[in-house]
Design a protein around this motif. Sequence first.
Motif, PDB file in Angstrom:
ATOM      1  N   ARG A 169       0.827  -1.208   0.000  1.00  0.00           N
ATOM      2  CA  ARG A 169       0.000   0.000   0.000  1.00  0.00           C
ATOM      3  C   ARG A 169       0.860   1.256   0.000  1.00  0.00           C
ATOM      4  O   ARG A 169       0.540   2.240  -0.687  1.00  0.00           O
ATOM      5  CB  ARG A 169      -0.936  -0.014   1.204  1.00  0.00           C
ATOM      6  CG  ARG A 169      -2.087  -1.000   1.061  1.00  0.00           C
ATOM      7  CD  ARG A 169      -2.894  -1.093   2.331  1.00  0.00           C
ATOM      8  NE  ARG A 169      -4.104  -1.884   2.152  1.00  0.00           N
ATOM      9  CZ  ARG A 169      -4.806  -2.413   3.130  1.00  0.00           C
ATOM     10  NH1 ARG A 169      -4.407  -2.255   4.386  1.00  0.00           N
ATOM     11  NH2 ARG A 169      -5.898  -3.112   2.890  1.00  0.00           N
ATOM     12  N   ARG A 226       2.104   2.331  -3.415  1.00  0.00           N
ATOM     13  CA  ARG A 226       1.089   2.725  -4.393  1.00  0.00           C
ATOM     14  C   ARG A 226       0.375   1.545  -5.050  1.00  0.00           C
ATOM     15  O   ARG A 226      -0.240   1.694  -6.094  1.00  0.00           O
ATOM     16  CB  ARG A 226       1.690   3.644  -5.476  1.00  0.00           C
ATOM     17  CG  ARG A 226       2.470   4.820  -4.934  1.00  0.00           C
ATOM     18  CD  ARG A 226       2.945   5.740  -6.037  1.00  0.00           C
ATOM     19  NE  ARG A 226       3.583   5.042  -7.143  1.00  0.00           N
ATOM     20  CZ  ARG A 226       4.836   4.609  -7.136  1.00  0.00           C
ATOM     21  NH1 ARG A 226       5.594   4.795  -6.059  1.00  0.00           N
ATOM     22  NH2 ARG A 226       5.338   4.015  -8.180  1.00  0.00           N
ATOM     23  N   TYR A 227       0.450   0.369  -4.462  1.00  0.00           N
ATOM     24  CA  TYR A 227      -0.334  -0.750  -4.965  1.00  0.00           C
ATOM     25  C   TYR A 227      -1.748  -0.693  -4.396  1.00  0.00           C
ATOM     26  O   TYR A 227      -1.951  -0.312  -3.233  1.00  0.00           O
ATOM     27  CB  TYR A 227       0.305  -2.085  -4.571  1.00  0.00           C
ATOM     28  CG  TYR A 227       1.366  -2.559  -5.525  1.00  0.00           C
ATOM     29  CD1 TYR A 227       1.052  -3.366  -6.603  1.00  0.00           C
ATOM     30  CD2 TYR A 227       2.700  -2.194  -5.340  1.00  0.00           C
ATOM     31  CE1 TYR A 227       2.029  -3.803  -7.482  1.00  0.00           C
ATOM     32  CE2 TYR A 227       3.690  -2.622  -6.207  1.00  0.00           C
ATOM     33  CZ  TYR A 227       3.339  -3.423  -7.282  1.00  0.00           C
ATOM     34  OH  TYR A 227       4.315  -3.857  -8.152  1.00  0.00           O
ATOM     35  N   GLN A 228      -2.691  -1.089  -5.217  1.00  0.00           N
ATOM     36  CA  GLN A 228      -4.072  -1.226  -4.773  1.00  0.00           C
ATOM     37  C   GLN A 228      -4.377  -2.706  -4.580  1.00  0.00           C
ATOM     38  O   GLN A 228      -4.155  -3.522  -5.484  1.00  0.00           O
ATOM     39  CB  GLN A 228      -5.034  -0.633  -5.803  1.00  0.00           C
ATOM     40  CG  GLN A 228      -6.496  -0.793  -5.421  1.00  0.00           C
ATOM     41  CD  GLN A 228      -7.438  -0.296  -6.499  1.00  0.00           C
ATOM     42  OE1 GLN A 228      -7.009   0.152  -7.558  1.00  0.00           O
ATOM     43  NE2 GLN A 228      -8.733  -0.389  -6.244  1.00  0.00           N
ATOM     44  N   ARG A 250      -0.769  -2.064  -9.642  1.00  0.00           N
ATOM     45  CA  ARG A 250      -0.282  -0.691  -9.627  1.00  0.00           C
ATOM     46  C   ARG A 250      -0.219  -0.183 -11.060  1.00  0.00           C
ATOM     47  O   ARG A 250       0.296  -0.863 -11.951  1.00  0.00           O
ATOM     48  CB  ARG A 250       1.091  -0.604  -8.966  1.00  0.00           C
ATOM     49  CG  ARG A 250       1.627   0.816  -8.883  1.00  0.00           C
ATOM     50  CD  ARG A 250       2.888   0.903  -8.049  1.00  0.00           C
ATOM     51  NE  ARG A 250       3.990   0.177  -8.654  1.00  0.00           N
ATOM     52  CZ  ARG A 250       5.208   0.100  -8.113  1.00  0.00           C
ATOM     53  NH1 ARG A 250       5.430   0.651  -6.951  1.00  0.00           N
ATOM     54  NH2 ARG A 250       6.166  -0.571  -8.721  1.00  0.00           N
TER      55      ARG A 250
END
Length: 311
Positions: free
Chosen positions: A86, A89-91, A132
């Motif tokens: 997270r 910047r990973y969802q 991402r």
Amino acid sequence: MIRILAAFLAAAGMAQAQTLDFPSNASLQEEVIRPADSYLLPRGIWDQGEMPSQTVEGRVTQQAWRIAAPSLTTLQLVRPLREQLRNDRYQIIFECQTEACGGFDFRFAVETLPPPEMRINIGDFRFLAAERRAQDGPEYLTLFISRTAEAGFVQITHVGLENETAPPIAQAAASPLRAFGTVSDASLSEQLAQAGRAVLADLNFETGSAQLAQGDYPSLRALADYLANTPSRTVALVGHTDSSGALETNIALSKRRAASVLERLVSEYGANRAQLEAEGMGYLSPLSSNLTEAGRTANRRVEVIVTSIED
């Protein structure tokens, strides 16, 4: 010789992707790199013979890590990795645990590295998929996490464009994970906060019965206080048995014992029923070997496991 894993592709104009920090008691067991290939990315649970998935293409890299510590939990393993993703910047697009994933069918529908480098306990695993978006296209990462009585196992699968200048995807540089459950100097609240689980070691069941014997149990009082102090937190009481007898019988017995503990928590210690659930694993998740009496005794237990995904 194991090669350093290809890096994540950083978005243009932004800082390079961070490396996933595994604990220092982790070791890389195997790495497979396919420079141009496809991967079937799970995006939902296995249900009625189907598993929602997406075919993604690019450089496919898979790693298997072993974390050398007994009594680790899959929650303890996934929490720091999830948070790192997270922060980078990973969802998170999909996450599940064992039976909620689809159990046996889900496990064998997902591409995994073979044992002994990667071991998956079909009675205790978690799966996470993340995505991402970068300027040059998306990249995907999945974690398949499981444990045995001796160690935890994590498989990373990364799909994206090749970037030779980015840092490796993972390294073993963080503090070692401490496995609670047999550690006497940690309070129940500390175990739940740091490891996500604790063994309720002082419980006493009537002989041949699923009924919790009468008495005052400090572990239940501590758990009731913990739940009162964290009203948004939910936990599962999970019963376990040794390997004597049939699996179905043991699962039923272990669940009844967990349910007995739940009722006692509510009726005598004032716990909020909405924060509790009772489950049973039978002999599928041992702490120790069932070949010795001491091991069988350790395996007959009720654990409390934090089930809230968010803090």
